[in-house]
Design a protein around this motif. Structure first.
Motif, PDB file in Angstrom:
ATOM      1  N   ILE A  17       0.918  -1.142   0.089  1.00  0.00           N
ATOM      2  CA  ILE A  17      -0.063   0.027  -0.183  1.00  0.00           C
ATOM      3  C   ILE A  17       0.880   1.290  -0.162  1.00  0.00           C
ATOM      4  CG2 ILE A  17      -1.910  -0.960   1.174  1.00  0.00           C
ATOM      5  CD1 ILE A  17      -1.039  -0.208   3.953  1.00  0.00           C
ATOM      6  N   ALA A  18       2.154   1.211   0.364  1.00  0.00           N
ATOM      7  CA  ALA A  18       3.164   2.457   0.455  1.00  0.00           C
ATOM      8  C   ALA A  18       3.062   3.161  -0.805  1.00  0.00           C
ATOM      9  CB  ALA A  18       4.438   2.065   0.846  1.00  0.00           C
ATOM     10  N   PRO A  19       3.165   2.562  -2.090  1.00  0.00           N
ATOM     11  CA  PRO A  19       3.108   3.553  -3.353  1.00  0.00           C
ATOM     12  C   PRO A  19       1.920   4.405  -3.221  1.00  0.00           C
ATOM     13  CG  PRO A  19       3.889   1.213  -3.636  1.00  0.00           C
ATOM     14  CD  PRO A  19       3.156   1.225  -2.242  1.00  0.00           C
ATOM     15  N   LYS A  20       0.796   3.964  -2.990  1.00  0.00           N
ATOM     16  CA  LYS A  20      -0.367   4.990  -2.949  1.00  0.00           C
ATOM     17  C   LYS A  20      -0.547   5.678  -2.093  1.00  0.00           C
ATOM     18  CE  LYS A  20      -2.993   1.151  -5.318  1.00  0.00           C
ATOM     19  NZ  LYS A  20      -4.227   0.078  -5.301  1.00  0.00           N
ATOM     20  N   HIS A  21       0.337   5.806  -1.033  1.00  0.00           N
ATOM     21  CA  HIS A  21       0.327   6.663   0.284  1.00  0.00           C
ATOM     22  C   HIS A  21       1.734   6.879   0.557  1.00  0.00           C
ATOM     23  CE1 HIS A  21      -3.945   5.395   0.652  1.00  0.00           C
ATOM     24  NE2 HIS A  21      -3.519   4.288   0.587  1.00  0.00           N
ATOM     25  N   PRO A  22       2.215   7.688  -0.153  1.00  0.00           N
ATOM     26  CA  PRO A  22       3.700   8.210  -0.002  1.00  0.00           C
ATOM     27  C   PRO A  22       3.821   8.975   1.360  1.00  0.00           C
ATOM     28  CG  PRO A  22       2.665   9.417  -1.849  1.00  0.00           C
ATOM     29  CD  PRO A  22       1.782   8.331  -1.248  1.00  0.00           C
ATOM     30  N   ASP A  23       2.634   9.476   2.013  1.00  0.00           N
ATOM     31  CA  ASP A  23       2.959  10.394   3.015  1.00  0.00           C
ATOM     32  C   ASP A  23       2.635   9.433   4.305  1.00  0.00           C
ATOM     33  OD1 ASP A  23       0.299   9.831   2.262  1.00  0.00           O
ATOM     34  OD2 ASP A  23      -0.462  11.763   3.310  1.00  0.00           O
ATOM     35  N   TRP A  24       2.340   8.509   4.186  1.00  0.00           N
ATOM     36  CA  TRP A  24       2.376   7.474   5.338  1.00  0.00           C
ATOM     37  C   TRP A  24       3.680   6.563   5.618  1.00  0.00           C
ATOM     38  CZ3 TRP A  24      -1.987   6.002   8.476  1.00  0.00           C
ATOM     39  CH2 TRP A  24      -3.018   6.637   8.447  1.00  0.00           C
ATOM     40  N   GLY A  46      12.171  -1.086  -1.250  1.00  0.00           N
ATOM     41  CA  GLY A  46      12.366   0.375  -1.719  1.00  0.00           C
ATOM     42  C   GLY A  46      11.701   1.356  -0.585  1.00  0.00           C
ATOM     43  N   LEU A  47      11.503   0.826   0.796  1.00  0.00           N
ATOM     44  CA  LEU A  47      10.704   1.477   1.841  1.00  0.00           C
ATOM     45  C   LEU A  47      11.550   2.274   2.488  1.00  0.00           C
ATOM     46  CD1 LEU A  47       8.357  -1.238   2.588  1.00  0.00           C
ATOM     47  CD2 LEU A  47       7.899   0.609   1.113  1.00  0.00           C
ATOM     48  N   GLY A  48      12.938   2.577   2.245  1.00  0.00           N
ATOM     49  CA  GLY A  48      13.715   3.319   3.126  1.00  0.00           C
ATOM     50  C   GLY A  48      13.268   4.711   3.664  1.00  0.00           C
ATOM     51  N   ALA A  49      12.454   5.260   2.845  1.00  0.00           N
ATOM     52  CA  ALA A  49      12.012   6.653   3.295  1.00  0.00           C
ATOM     53  C   ALA A  49      10.604   6.560   3.831  1.00  0.00           C
ATOM     54  CB  ALA A  49      11.621   7.548   2.013  1.00  0.00           C
ATOM     55  N   GLN A  50       9.858   5.318   3.958  1.00  0.00           N
ATOM     56  CA  GLN A  50       8.629   5.257   4.460  1.00  0.00           C
ATOM     57  C   GLN A  50       8.693   4.205   5.842  1.00  0.00           C
ATOM     58  OE1 GLN A  50       6.414   4.887   0.280  1.00  0.00           O
ATOM     59  NE2 GLN A  50       5.035   5.191   2.046  1.00  0.00           N
ATOM     60  N   ALA A  51       9.774   3.458   5.866  1.00  0.00           N
ATOM     61  CA  ALA A  51       9.792   2.054   7.112  1.00  0.00           C
ATOM     62  C   ALA A  51      10.779   2.593   7.754  1.00  0.00           C
ATOM     63  CB  ALA A  51       9.304   0.981   6.568  1.00  0.00           C
ATOM     64  N   ALA A  52      10.907   2.293   8.985  1.00  0.00           N
ATOM     65  CA  ALA A  52      12.095   2.507   9.997  1.00  0.00           C
ATOM     66  C   ALA A  52      11.991   1.417  11.035  1.00  0.00           C
ATOM     67  CB  ALA A  52      12.210   3.771  10.478  1.00  0.00           C
ATOM     68  N   LEU A  53      12.963   0.767  11.570  1.00  0.00           N
ATOM     69  CA  LEU A  53      13.109  -0.192  12.920  1.00  0.00           C
ATOM     70  C   LEU A  53      13.635   0.819  13.819  1.00  0.00           C
ATOM     71  CD1 LEU A  53      14.814  -3.246  10.894  1.00  0.00           C
ATOM     72  CD2 LEU A  53      12.403  -2.771  11.404  1.00  0.00           C
ATOM     73  N   LEU A  54      13.020   1.026  14.820  1.00  0.00           N
ATOM     74  CA  LEU A  54      13.321   2.447  15.788  1.00  0.00           C
ATOM     75  C   LEU A  54      13.951   1.526  17.207  1.00  0.00           C
ATOM     76  CD1 LEU A  54      10.343   4.817  15.096  1.00  0.00           C
ATOM     77  CD2 LEU A  54      12.809   4.546  14.490  1.00  0.00           C
ATOM     78  N   GLY A  55      13.903   0.246  17.408  1.00  0.00           N
ATOM     79  CA  GLY A  55      14.279  -0.396  18.429  1.00  0.00           C
ATOM     80  C   GLY A  55      13.267  -0.254  19.604  1.00  0.00           C
TER      81      GLY A  55
END
Length: 201
Positions: A17-24, A46-55
């Protein structure tokens, strides 16, 4: 050993769903040996700008307060206190309907969504539905806060201790009665066996 929390499934569902919702964005909290493979999965999609592992973050409630949706893709939960904590912050939860917890906490379509365990498509669809429906998210969030208050009361430690103390007191009070009942049952069973033996002669 497979990860019961199934962050991999959550990343896969978000990738749909990320490509359709780049602001999420997807923020994953926790620690463990899966961090490397999970980061590789994020990079693969290719989710580096939209997904993060925050510990690990403690307390987690302030992070829940920043969220629009909280998601759990677990195969199993010991109870699901994390779900209650998220709901207490007024956030709807999308969770797999795994054993021991979510279905006792979440009312599907009212204060969150329940999806089958391991079902990437169902998980991504539920997330997409909530992303697209801001009024629905807010309505579910309000319902989630009310449900969390009920759950917190139901599972309050003092309340549970009181329940166990009442149970133990009742067991202690009825112990002699139950012992007599077991003794009578054994006597009846013995008598029945003797009757069958005598009748067979």
């Amino acid at each position: 050993m497979p990860c019961l929390k199934r962050f991999d499934l959550l990343i896969e569902a978000f990738a749909d769903i990320a490509p359709k919702h780049p602001d999420w964005t997807l923020r994953i909290y926790g620690a463990g040996p899966e961090k490397g493979p999970l980061q590789q999965l994020i990079d693969k999609h290719g989710l580096g700008a939209q997904a993060a592992l925050l510990g690990v973050v403690s307390p987690i409630e302030p992070e829940f307060g920043k969220a629009s949706v909280v998601a759990s893709a677990s195969n199993a939960e010991s109870f699901g206190m994390t779900l209650v904590e998220a709901m207490r912050c007024g956030v709807p939860v999308v969770s797999t309907n795994c054993p021991l917890g979510p279905a006792e906490i979440i009312r599907d379509g009212v204060d969150g969504r329940l999806v089958p365990v391991g079902d990437r498509q169902a998980l991504s669809t539920a997330l997409a539905d909530l992303i697209a429906d801001e009024p629905g998210r807010r309505r579910m969030g309000r319902a989630a806060r009310r449900a969390a208050r009920r759950a917190a009361h139901r599972y309050d430690p003092e309340r549970i201790v009181d329940t166990y103390e009442d149970l133990f007191a009742e067991l202690a009070t009825t112990r002699k009665t139950r012992a007599r009942q077991r003794s009578k049952a054994r006597s009846r069973a013995l008598a029945a066996r003797l009757v069958r033996r005598l009748g067979g002669r």
